[in-house]
Design an enzyme around this catalytic site. Structure first.
Site, PDB file in Angstrom:
ATOM      1  N   LYS A 212       1.172  -0.972   0.073  1.00 13.67           N
ATOM      2  CA  LYS A 212      -0.185  -0.068   0.151  1.00 13.67           C
ATOM      3  C   LYS A 212       1.057   1.395  -0.005  1.00 13.67           C
ATOM      4  O   LYS A 212       1.554   1.584   0.784  1.00 13.67           O
ATOM      5  CB  LYS A 212      -0.899  -0.005   1.099  1.00 13.67           C
ATOM      6  CG  LYS A 212      -1.823   1.174   1.208  1.00 13.67           C
ATOM      7  CD  LYS A 212      -3.087   1.316   2.355  1.00 13.67           C
ATOM      8  CE  LYS A 212      -4.418   1.846   1.576  1.00 13.67           C
ATOM      9  NZ  LYS A 212      -3.661   3.520   1.320  1.00 13.67           N
ATOM     10  N   ARG A 217      -4.064   8.049  -5.291  1.00  9.68           N
ATOM     11  CA  ARG A 217      -4.295   7.173  -6.295  1.00  9.68           C
ATOM     12  C   ARG A 217      -5.191   7.818  -7.330  1.00  9.68           C
ATOM     13  O   ARG A 217      -4.916   8.907  -8.041  1.00  9.68           O
ATOM     14  CB  ARG A 217      -6.238   7.412  -5.815  1.00  9.68           C
ATOM     15  CG  ARG A 217      -6.370   6.464  -6.582  1.00  9.68           C
ATOM     16  CD  ARG A 217      -5.866   4.445  -5.730  1.00  9.68           C
ATOM     17  NE  ARG A 217      -7.637   3.851  -6.832  1.00  9.68           N
ATOM     18  CZ  ARG A 217      -8.383   2.875  -6.196  1.00  9.68           C
ATOM     19  NH1 ARG A 217      -8.429   3.130  -4.918  1.00  9.68           N
ATOM     20  NH2 ARG A 217      -9.215   2.210  -6.876  1.00  9.68           N
ATOM     21  N   ARG A 232      -8.336  10.364  -8.056  1.00  4.55           N
ATOM     22  CA  ARG A 232      -9.420   9.762  -6.677  1.00  4.55           C
ATOM     23  C   ARG A 232     -10.778  10.383  -6.927  1.00  4.55           C
ATOM     24  O   ARG A 232     -11.797   9.233  -7.135  1.00  4.55           O
ATOM     25  CB  ARG A 232      -8.978   9.231  -5.215  1.00  4.55           C
ATOM     26  CG  ARG A 232      -9.914   8.300  -4.513  1.00  4.55           C
ATOM     27  CD  ARG A 232      -9.348   8.340  -2.898  1.00  4.55           C
ATOM     28  NE  ARG A 232     -10.451   8.024  -1.962  1.00  4.55           N
ATOM     29  CZ  ARG A 232     -10.122   7.132  -1.416  1.00  4.55           C
ATOM     30  NH1 ARG A 232      -9.483   6.556  -1.475  1.00  4.55           N
ATOM     31  NH2 ARG A 232     -11.005   6.692  -0.488  1.00  4.55           N
ATOM     32  N   GLU A 261      -1.079   3.839  -8.323  1.00  2.00           N
ATOM     33  CA  GLU A 261      -0.427   4.926  -7.334  1.00  2.00           C
ATOM     34  C   GLU A 261       0.629   5.974  -7.864  1.00  2.00           C
ATOM     35  O   GLU A 261       0.969   4.953  -9.102  1.00  2.00           O
ATOM     36  CB  GLU A 261      -0.165   4.475  -5.798  1.00  2.00           C
ATOM     37  CG  GLU A 261      -1.684   4.221  -5.667  1.00  2.00           C
ATOM     38  CD  GLU A 261      -2.288   4.689  -4.006  1.00  2.00           C
ATOM     39  OE1 GLU A 261      -1.820   5.990  -4.124  1.00  2.00           O
ATOM     40  OE2 GLU A 261      -3.368   4.455  -3.454  1.00  2.00           O
ATOM     41  N   PHE A 300      -1.721  -1.189 -10.538  1.00  2.00           N
ATOM     42  CA  PHE A 300      -2.527  -2.884  -9.566  1.00  2.00           C
ATOM     43  C   PHE A 300      -3.843  -3.053 -10.326  1.00  2.00           C
ATOM     44  O   PHE A 300      -3.964  -4.248  -9.314  1.00  2.00           O
ATOM     45  CB  PHE A 300      -2.431  -2.827  -7.936  1.00  2.00           C
ATOM     46  CG  PHE A 300      -3.791  -1.359  -7.756  1.00  2.00           C
ATOM     47  CD1 PHE A 300      -4.777  -1.274  -7.999  1.00  2.00           C
ATOM     48  CD2 PHE A 300      -2.969  -0.411  -6.881  1.00  2.00           C
ATOM     49  CE1 PHE A 300      -5.824  -0.305  -7.532  1.00  2.00           C
ATOM     50  CE2 PHE A 300      -4.178   1.086  -6.529  1.00  2.00           C
ATOM     51  CZ  PHE A 300      -5.163   1.553  -6.658  1.00  2.00           C
ATOM     52  N   ARG A 371     -17.026   0.231  -1.382  1.00  2.12           N
ATOM     53  CA  ARG A 371     -15.983   0.127  -0.451  1.00  2.12           C
ATOM     54  C   ARG A 371     -16.514  -1.447   0.177  1.00  2.12           C
ATOM     55  O   ARG A 371     -17.189  -1.182   0.379  1.00  2.12           O
ATOM     56  CB  ARG A 371     -16.121   0.330   0.431  1.00  2.12           C
ATOM     57  CG  ARG A 371     -14.736   0.728   1.370  1.00  2.12           C
ATOM     58  CD  ARG A 371     -14.586   1.648   3.064  1.00  2.12           C
ATOM     59  NE  ARG A 371     -14.793   3.358   2.230  1.00  2.12           N
ATOM     60  CZ  ARG A 371     -13.668   3.419   1.905  1.00  2.12           C
ATOM     61  NH1 ARG A 371     -12.544   2.664   2.490  1.00  2.12           N
ATOM     62  NH2 ARG A 371     -14.036   4.781   1.611  1.00  2.12           N
ATOM     63  N   LYS A 377      -7.232  -2.958   2.985  1.00  3.66           N
ATOM     64  CA  LYS A 377      -6.179  -2.569   3.611  1.00  3.66           C
ATOM     65  C   LYS A 377      -5.461  -2.785   5.166  1.00  3.66           C
ATOM     66  O   LYS A 377      -6.486  -3.020   6.344  1.00  3.66           O
ATOM     67  CB  LYS A 377      -6.169  -1.234   3.506  1.00  3.66           C
ATOM     68  CG  LYS A 377      -7.398  -0.416   3.893  1.00  3.66           C
ATOM     69  CD  LYS A 377      -7.378   0.817   3.624  1.00  3.66           C
ATOM     70  CE  LYS A 377      -8.828   1.764   4.263  1.00  3.66           C
ATOM     71  NZ  LYS A 377      -9.206   3.140   4.263  1.00  3.66           N
TER      72      LYS A 377
END
Length: 506
Positions: A212, A217, A232, A261, A300, A371, A377
């Site tokens: 992470k 983002r 983001r 990222e 990712f 979410r 995370k």
């Protein structure tokens, strides 16, 4: 539609915790709005101004002092027109024009309308009209299937556009919405894990654990030589990040959508502070050949590759596509690790200067804008004892309660506590009531928004980290601070010092 109707709905939505009640209030408003007004109303109640930046800050708004109108007369169209004028005011005379537009707008607004407009224009409209609730209301008001509305919102990334499609085009228009290269998609989000072991056990055995990164983002779209980069929040920052654009243009493909990222690295390959990355968004073209200032992309996920939409495919297939395209740009990861191997990967991430790890199910599709438990995370949590310097009066459901806390760290040289941030997170109804009853007993002075306290009360704060900041006198600011509990067993002299807080800086 009158603005007062929107304000009344905003107040009613803020006053209830019930998702059903919120949806009913929003549906009632959308039912009463004209079709052309719905996208604007949806945007406002989501805390968004369709015109984007208006060039108006808190200082300009706080300097306004027109007496509120005694009767409501503003309409949605009139306010929308005023916002358009503010957003378009540039060049010589623009300051005077903005002042005139603001004065006219607020002079025609009632007291409650003035409050609503101030909160909307400063990004402080917190009323619980979250995207999921608004999607439910749009589906209910338009009579369209919820699943169609939800998916259209995921793929457009825009509640106003989704509302317009539902109202004007119906089910056919919603069903026609697909993944489009060049149009940002609401990003998939992660939930905090109870622990690394719990996440691995819950999502395993088919999972991947990614670093992470402490970066920003980004979502990157490419069609031939046309590249777009979004944040983001789906803001287009393409012109500010030519280094990212150059990297993506070199990839061996015609069309692609990548999620990842970006961050800048120091000479040793370690991540620079988060603010350094964010500051580059405004100065990417002024590097003077300094490679250390370049933004580096790490991806990712791959949502589309050369004409094939992958968003509904399992993560393992999306990662296969990403690896086939750009293995050197993959975020460091381990596949199907044991708990011990995952912990070693977490240790490696932290040792490299990153935030922690992400644990992801390899079976899951990309849940845009949601979410979900398929992504979890894991990162260390820090707690500190800080001094309460003041508290702001709440709005919405917290009206009448002292809410947003001003937090200070102890000055090791014996001076007054040094402010390091604010937070309203983690406050239960019981704590809100206690603060409202207790804080005035320690009051030093107040203004219309804040009660300032003598430095006596200590509170335990949980945070994800700190960052450099010129906003506060200590030069640092807390990141994602949350109240854990009050510490009546501690005095301000026993609070953590500013040096301890600064010790978290990279």
């Amino acid at each position: 539609m009158e603005l007062s109707r929107v304000v009344d709905t905003s107040t009613a939505v803020a006053a209830t915790r019930s998702r059903k009640a919120k949806t009913a209030e929003l549906r009632s408003l959308l039912d009463a709005a004209a079709a052309e007004e719905i996208p604007t109303v949806v945007a406002w109640l989501s805390g968004v101004i369709p015109q984007g930046r208006l060039g108006i800050g808190w200082r300009s708004l706080s300097a306004l002092a027109p007496s509120p109108a005694s009767e409501a007369s503003l309409t949605v169209d009139a306010v929308d027109e005023a916002f358009t004028g503010l957003a378009g005011a540039h060049g010589p005379g623009s300051v005077t024009l903005r002042q005139q537009l603001l004065g006219d707008l607020f002079g025609a607004a009632t007291e409650s309308e003035q409050g609503f407009l101030r909160r909307l224009m400063t990004g402080e409209l917190r009323q619980g009209a979250l995207a999921g609730v608004m999607v439910d209301a749009i589906a209910s008001a338009s009579g369209q299937p919820l699943d169609l509305v939800r998916r259209a919102h995921m793929l457009t990334g825009s509640l106003p556009e989704t509302a317009s499609l539902a109202v004007h085009g119906g089910a056919d228009a919603l069903a026609d919405v697909g993944l489009r290269v060049g149009r940002a998609v609401a990003p998939m989000l992660a939930t905090p894990a109870e622990s690394l072991a719990d996440a691995v056990t819950t999502l395993g055995p088919d999972l991947v654990v990614d670093f992470k990164l402490d970066g920003a983002r980004v979502q990157v779209h490419r069609r031939d030589d046309d590249v777009s980069v979004y944040t983001r929040s789906l803001r287009d920052i393409t012109s500010a990040v030519p280094d990212l654009v150059a990297v993506v243009r070199e990839l061996p493909c015609r069309t692609v959508i990548l999620d990842g990222e970006t961050l800048s690295l120091d000479a040793d390959g370690r991540p620079r502070p988060f603010q350094d990355t964010m500051s580059r968004f405004g100065s990417a073209g002024d590097l003077d050949g300094d490679p250390s200032g370049l933004l580096r992309p790490f991806f990712f996920d791959c949502l589309h590759l050369d004409g094939v939409d992958l968003i509904d495919r399992p993560l393992r297939e999306r990662l296969d596509a990403l690896t086939s395209l750009a293995p050197e740009l993959r975020i460091p990861s381990v596949v199907n690790p044991t708990v011990e191997q995952a912990e070693q990967h977490l240790d490696a991430a932290l040792a490299a200067g990153h935030e922690g790890v992400m644990v992801k199910s390899l079976d899951g599709p990309y849940a845009a804008g949601r979410r979900g438990r398929a992504w979890q995370k894991v990162k260390p949590v820090h707690t500190f004892d800080l001094v309460v310097l003041g508290a702001e009066w709440g709005s919405g459901r917290r009206t009448g309660f002292l809410s947003n806390l001003h937090l200070g760290a102890r000055d090791p040289d014996g001076g007054p506590p040094i402010m390091v941030g604010k937070t309203f997170k983690g406050l239960t109804d019981k704590l809100l009531q206690w603060q409202t009853d207790e804080f005035p007993r320690h009051e030093s002075h107040r203004d219309s928004y804040t009660v300032y306290l003598h430095p006596r009360i200590v509170v335990e704060i949980e945070l994800d980290g700190v960052q450099r900041s010129s906003r506060y006198p200590g030069g640092v600011a807390l990141r994602f601070a949350r109240v854990v509990r009050y510490r009546p067993d501690k005095t301000a002299g026993e609070a953590d010092s500013i040096e301890t807080i600064r010790g978290l800086l990279p």
